[in-house]
Motif scaffolding. Structure first.
Motif, PDB file in Angstrom:
ATOM      1  N   PHE A 134       0.847  -1.182   0.000  1.00  0.00           N
ATOM      2  CA  PHE A 134       0.000   0.000   0.000  1.00  0.00           C
ATOM      3  C   PHE A 134       0.887   1.239   0.000  1.00  0.00           C
ATOM      4  N   CYS A 157      -4.475  -2.056   5.429  1.00  0.00           N
ATOM      5  CA  CYS A 157      -4.093  -1.622   4.080  1.00  0.00           C
ATOM      6  C   CYS A 157      -4.815  -2.405   2.984  1.00  0.00           C
ATOM      7  N   ARG A 160      -8.160  -0.804   2.625  1.00  0.00           N
ATOM      8  CA  ARG A 160      -8.028   0.499   1.968  1.00  0.00           C
ATOM      9  C   ARG A 160      -7.762   0.329   0.477  1.00  0.00           C
ATOM     10  N   ALA A 161      -6.939  -0.645   0.108  1.00  0.00           N
ATOM     11  CA  ALA A 161      -6.652  -0.898  -1.311  1.00  0.00           C
ATOM     12  C   ALA A 161      -7.922  -1.340  -2.037  1.00  0.00           C
ATOM     13  N   VAL A 163     -11.062  -0.643  -1.206  1.00  0.00           N
ATOM     14  CA  VAL A 163     -11.955   0.515  -1.301  1.00  0.00           C
ATOM     15  C   VAL A 163     -11.483   1.448  -2.406  1.00  0.00           C
ATOM     16  N   ASN A 164     -10.178   1.700  -2.478  1.00  0.00           N
ATOM     17  CA  ASN A 164      -9.643   2.572  -3.534  1.00  0.00           C
ATOM     18  C   ASN A 164      -9.916   1.990  -4.916  1.00  0.00           C
ATOM     19  N   ALA A 165      -9.755   0.690  -5.069  1.00  0.00           N
ATOM     20  CA  ALA A 165     -10.011   0.040  -6.362  1.00  0.00           C
ATOM     21  C   ALA A 165     -11.490   0.126  -6.720  1.00  0.00           C
ATOM     22  N   TYR A 166     -12.355  -0.075  -5.728  1.00  0.00           N
ATOM     23  CA  TYR A 166     -13.799   0.029  -5.958  1.00  0.00           C
ATOM     24  C   TYR A 166     -14.167   1.434  -6.410  1.00  0.00           C
ATOM     25  N   ARG A 167     -13.643   2.420  -5.707  1.00  0.00           N
ATOM     26  CA  ARG A 167     -13.953   3.813  -6.060  1.00  0.00           C
ATOM     27  C   ARG A 167     -13.431   4.152  -7.456  1.00  0.00           C
ATOM     28  N   ALA A 168     -12.270   3.638  -7.798  1.00  0.00           N
ATOM     29  CA  ALA A 168     -11.717   3.894  -9.140  1.00  0.00           C
ATOM     30  C   ALA A 168     -12.593   3.260 -10.214  1.00  0.00           C
TER      31      ALA A 168
END
Length: 176
Positions: A134, A157, A160-161, A163-168
């Protein structure tokens, strides 16, 4: 199980030790309780300083090549005057202790980690020692998964990774 139970516990406790701040003797006592270290525990500031100093000595294990790991492991074993013995206590089956229970805590932890690293080196598994992927994390981890696929530490982490991928993905869909 990739390694013997005591080896896996020592490796996991070493990673947590490297990743933790240990702000006070109470945090060290919690660490000892969590990882079930036996033997002498003073609860003193001197003991805390010794374990903190050990933390910085163990961190390089996650970046050294095999020769460097072997050199550090041999140094830790030599300094701890390791003399492996089979012991059984509490509910644990026979396993190795390489220092007497009255040895200083930092010495016992150092030798326990060094003994675990002996197994890692002998099995050619140094690639299981990783740094969290991360961004800006830097925590270390030991990948004990069968397929050697663990990428993130235990500090959240991985979540968080994800969630970041989902949001992207969601943002990409809304842009389309």
């Amino acid at each position: 199980m990739v390694f013997a139970h005591d080896t896996e516990c020592a490796l996991a406790s070493a990673a947590e030790l490297v990743n933790t701040d240990l702000p006070d003797p109470a945090a060290l006592a919690d660490f000892i309780t969590t990882w079930r270290f036996t033997g002498r525990h003073e609860g003193s500031e001197a003991e805390l300083r010794g374990v903190r100093a050990l933390r910085s000595r163990l961190r390089p294990l996650w970046g050294l090549d095999e020769a460097g790991v072997v050199e550090l492991v041999n140094t830790l074993l030599r300094e701890g005057r390791a003399l492996p013995q089979l012991v059984r206590h509490d509910e644990w089956p026979y396993h190795l202790h390489a220092t007497p229970s009255e040895a200083p805590l930092a010495d016992r932890i150092a030798v326990e980690v060094a003994m675990a690293m002996v197994d890692v080196v002998r099995e050619g598994e140094l690639r299981r020692l990783r740094v969290c992927e991360f961004p800006d994390c830097g925590n270390v981890l030991i990948d004990l998964s069968k397929n050697r696929s663990r990428r993130f530490c235990d500090a959240g982490c991985g979540n968080r990774a994800a969630v970041n991928a989902y949001r992207a993905r969601r943002a990409a869909r809304s842009d389309a």
